[in-house]
Design an enzyme around this catalytic site. Sequence first.
Site, PDB file in Angstrom:
ATOM      1  N   ALA A 108      20.736  79.128   8.631  1.00  0.00           N
ATOM      2  CA  ALA A 108      21.582  77.997   8.283  1.00  0.00           C
ATOM      3  C   ALA A 108      21.528  77.777   6.777  1.00  0.00           C
ATOM      4  O   ALA A 108      20.652  78.311   6.088  1.00  0.00           O
ATOM      5  CB  ALA A 108      21.131  76.743   9.026  1.00  0.00           C
ATOM      6  N   GLY A 152      19.449  80.251  12.389  1.00  0.00           N
ATOM      7  CA  GLY A 152      20.758  80.121  13.022  1.00  0.00           C
ATOM      8  C   GLY A 152      21.432  81.454  13.250  1.00  0.00           C
ATOM      9  O   GLY A 152      22.244  81.596  14.168  1.00  0.00           O
ATOM     10  N   GLU A 155      20.057  82.751  16.418  1.00  0.00           N
ATOM     11  CA  GLU A 155      20.660  81.985  17.514  1.00  0.00           C
ATOM     12  C   GLU A 155      22.100  82.427  17.775  1.00  0.00           C
ATOM     13  O   GLU A 155      22.534  82.502  18.928  1.00  0.00           O
ATOM     14  CB  GLU A 155      20.609  80.497  17.181  1.00  0.00           C
ATOM     15  N   GLU A 175      12.316  78.440  11.442  1.00  0.00           N
ATOM     16  CA  GLU A 175      12.564  77.029  11.151  1.00  0.00           C
ATOM     17  C   GLU A 175      11.275  76.219  11.046  1.00  0.00           C
ATOM     18  O   GLU A 175      11.204  75.249  10.286  1.00  0.00           O
ATOM     19  CB  GLU A 175      13.459  76.408  12.239  1.00  0.00           C
TER      20      GLU A 175
END
Length: 303
Positions: A108, A152, A155, A175
């Site tokens: 992210a 991310g 993911e 994270e």
Amino acid sequence: MSGDGPSADGPSADGPSADDRETGGPRADGGTPTVESVAAECETVDAVVGDRVDAVVTVTLNRPDARNALNATLRAELKRVLDAIEESSARVVVLTGSDEAKAFVAGADVTELRERDMLEQREASKRPRVYERVDDLRQPVIARVNGHALGGGCELMQACDVRIAHERAKLGQPEINLGIMPGGGGTQRLARLVGEGHAMRLILTGELISAEEAADIGLVEEVHGDDTFDDRVYELAEMMATKSPVALEFAKKAVKAASRTDLEQGIEYEAELFAQLFGSPDKDEGIDAFFEDREPEWHERER
């Protein structure tokens, strides 16, 4: 998950035109944008239809200065391109990062995360996000993991249906090192893919693993070097793209249900989808082609 599956009736008897196959959908004569025309308006997402395999869309995330970090612009543009693909005649999607970025998605955008408070993050987390759009897309999505898939990015890769990684890729959920946790479905999809123990290890330590280890634990399906990477990705895409579009869609939904329902509900859902396919002209076409020893001519799904 109830036994009510998606409708299988009414695929058009008319196959796609040459223009449709090249652009991933009908021409914009009635206001329907093509996949490539939508992508042409994007800054961070490219899409090409049929460059390697007919009816296969290659969607490339292209934010090389940030190694394809998922900022608001990239997320919004990817959703727009996926919406166009959903409405197109494309049969399979290959999702990848640009070669210039040297990453699938590095994570992210940390700057955006730093600027949000709790209420802003809750708003940003409202679904459907890019993860759900990939997961729910009617077409199969192959992740071409050309480089690092972190946070991310990992993911997003997990939301795809099949994951093929380059041997140089690193994968993980780091994270925890930022004082947060996966928030794009990683605590749920990762555990379903690799088991709770490996998911706990990766999420609680932030450890990055090689593509080879990712394959060993089931996070990716295959690992390849330069010589075979793209050949294998598009071989799989072509194998899928030559199948009935409605059968592909229903089979994807049925397999997805396996990790989201109990066994009895899943079997009931499978049986309902299987029965609905008997209302599709592709069932008769596929069986007739088998008996006549010829290639089937599938019908396109009506949108």
